[in-house]
Design an enzyme around this catalytic site. Structure first.
Site, PDB file in Angstrom:
ATOM      1  N   ARG A   3     -29.053 -42.331  38.773  1.00 24.61           N
ATOM      2  CA  ARG A   3     -29.195 -43.601  39.497  1.00 24.61           C
ATOM      3  C   ARG A   3     -27.854 -44.306  39.695  1.00 24.61           C
ATOM      4  O   ARG A   3     -27.657 -45.009  40.695  1.00 24.61           O
ATOM      5  CB  ARG A   3     -30.179 -44.516  38.754  1.00 24.61           C
ATOM      6  CG  ARG A   3     -30.623 -45.749  39.565  1.00 24.61           C
ATOM      7  CD  ARG A   3     -31.773 -46.450  38.864  1.00 24.61           C
ATOM      8  NE  ARG A   3     -32.346 -47.500  39.707  1.00 24.61           N
ATOM      9  CZ  ARG A   3     -32.041 -48.786  39.624  1.00 24.61           C
ATOM     10  NH1 ARG A   3     -31.140 -49.197  38.724  1.00 24.61           N
ATOM     11  NH2 ARG A   3     -32.621 -49.681  40.403  1.00 24.61           N
ATOM     12  N   ILE A  25     -31.607 -51.820  45.959  1.00 24.77           N
ATOM     13  CA  ILE A  25     -32.210 -50.648  45.329  1.00 24.77           C
ATOM     14  C   ILE A  25     -33.289 -51.189  44.399  1.00 24.77           C
ATOM     15  O   ILE A  25     -33.030 -52.075  43.581  1.00 24.77           O
ATOM     16  CB  ILE A  25     -31.165 -49.797  44.569  1.00 24.77           C
ATOM     17  CG1 ILE A  25     -31.852 -48.642  43.815  1.00 24.77           C
ATOM     18  CG2 ILE A  25     -30.325 -50.624  43.625  1.00 24.77           C
ATOM     19  CD1 ILE A  25     -30.863 -47.682  43.150  1.00 24.77           C
ATOM     20  N   SER A  26     -34.513 -50.702  44.542  1.00 22.31           N
ATOM     21  CA  SER A  26     -35.629 -51.215  43.745  1.00 22.31           C
ATOM     22  C   SER A  26     -35.439 -50.906  42.264  1.00 22.31           C
ATOM     23  O   SER A  26     -34.757 -49.950  41.890  1.00 22.31           O
ATOM     24  CB  SER A  26     -36.944 -50.594  44.217  1.00 22.31           C
ATOM     25  OG  SER A  26     -37.260 -50.990  45.532  1.00 22.31           O
ATOM     26  N   GLN A  27     -36.075 -51.716  41.425  1.00 26.18           N
ATOM     27  CA  GLN A  27     -36.016 -51.453  39.991  1.00 26.18           C
ATOM     28  C   GLN A  27     -36.677 -50.110  39.702  1.00 26.18           C
ATOM     29  O   GLN A  27     -37.586 -49.672  40.424  1.00 26.18           O
ATOM     30  CB  GLN A  27     -36.698 -52.577  39.216  1.00 26.18           C
ATOM     31  CG  GLN A  27     -38.210 -52.618  39.368  1.00 26.18           C
ATOM     32  CD  GLN A  27     -38.819 -53.840  38.708  1.00 26.18           C
ATOM     33  OE1 GLN A  27     -38.998 -54.864  39.343  1.00 26.18           O
ATOM     34  NE2 GLN A  27     -39.145 -53.716  37.424  1.00 26.18           N
TER      35      GLN A  27
END
Length: 222
Positions: free
Chosen positions: A45, A71-73
């Site tokens: 990530r 960027i999503s969790q």
């Protein structure tokens, strides 16, 4: 729950960070699909996060990536991926490439991923990043995600990573019978809907409260 085997910890110190992320943020909150867990454990990530935010790369929060996008969790990425019910033969459409992290997770599981991004620079950066990581089963398009990508429809699953205020009809049409649409819908009060398409109807399987950036696109008025 035991995690699947991963790369050598000594060769890559971020492996331990990913292990902890999966155990504490993903498994602990109820995501348990082995393929999803393996994908989140495998994809680095930090390679998708701006240099200035590297210390937060594995934190349980969304992060800005520029151009008004995020960027999503990790938990939301895992939840959406599990909700898509992917198999190794799946053909998936992603609306909103962003930094490319969700596309990488999908590509670890599905046979083919088609991803659409409306911001040209984000699309180029994501493609460069994903190709550098060796992904060869991802297809890229710069364009209006509201319209989907009809050329390669139907899709076994469609994931939307930005929120329209209604379900885009083109996406419903491009979803295969038996497939799942995972989409945040709404403006102030959004919900992440998981929809299953049958031969006669579109069934709501579940929905949770979320907060996504708005969907952008010429057809949508942005």
């Amino acid at each position: 729950m035991d995690l699947p085997p991963t790369n050598d910890f000594c060769a890559d110190p971020t492996v331990a960070l990913r292990q902890r992320m999966v155990k504490q943020q993903i498994i602990a909150r109820g995501v348990n699909d082995p393929a999803v867990l393996a994908a989140l454990q495998q994809v680095p990530r930090h390679r998708f996060v701006p240099d200035s935010l590297q210390n937060l790369a594995y934190a349980d929060q969304p992060l800005t990536i520029g151009y008004g996008q995020t960027i999503s969790q990790p938990y939301i990425v895992a939840y959406m991926t599990e909700a898509a019910h992917l198999t190794p033969s799946s053909k998936v459409l992603e609306i909103g490439t962003g930094c490319g992290y969700q596309a990488a997770i999908l590509a670890e599981i599905a046979q083919e991923v088609f991803t659409v991004e409306v911001v040209p620079e984000l699309a180029r950066q994501a493609r460069d990043r994903l190709e550098a990581l060796g992904y060869q089963n991802i297809h890229y398009k710069i364009g209006d995600g509201y319209q989907g990508w009809s050329e390669f429809a139907p899709y076994d699953a469609i994931l939307v990573t930005a929120a329209p205020d209604h379900r885009p009809q083109p996406l419903l049409q491009q979803l295969a019978v038996g497939g799942h649409l995972v989409i945040p819908v709404g403006t102030v009060g959004q919900r992440l809907e998981v929809l299953h398409k049958t031969s006669t109807d579109l069934e709501m399987e579940k929905a949770i409260a979320v907060r996504f950036v708005p969907l952008q696109g010429h057809s949508y008025g942005f």
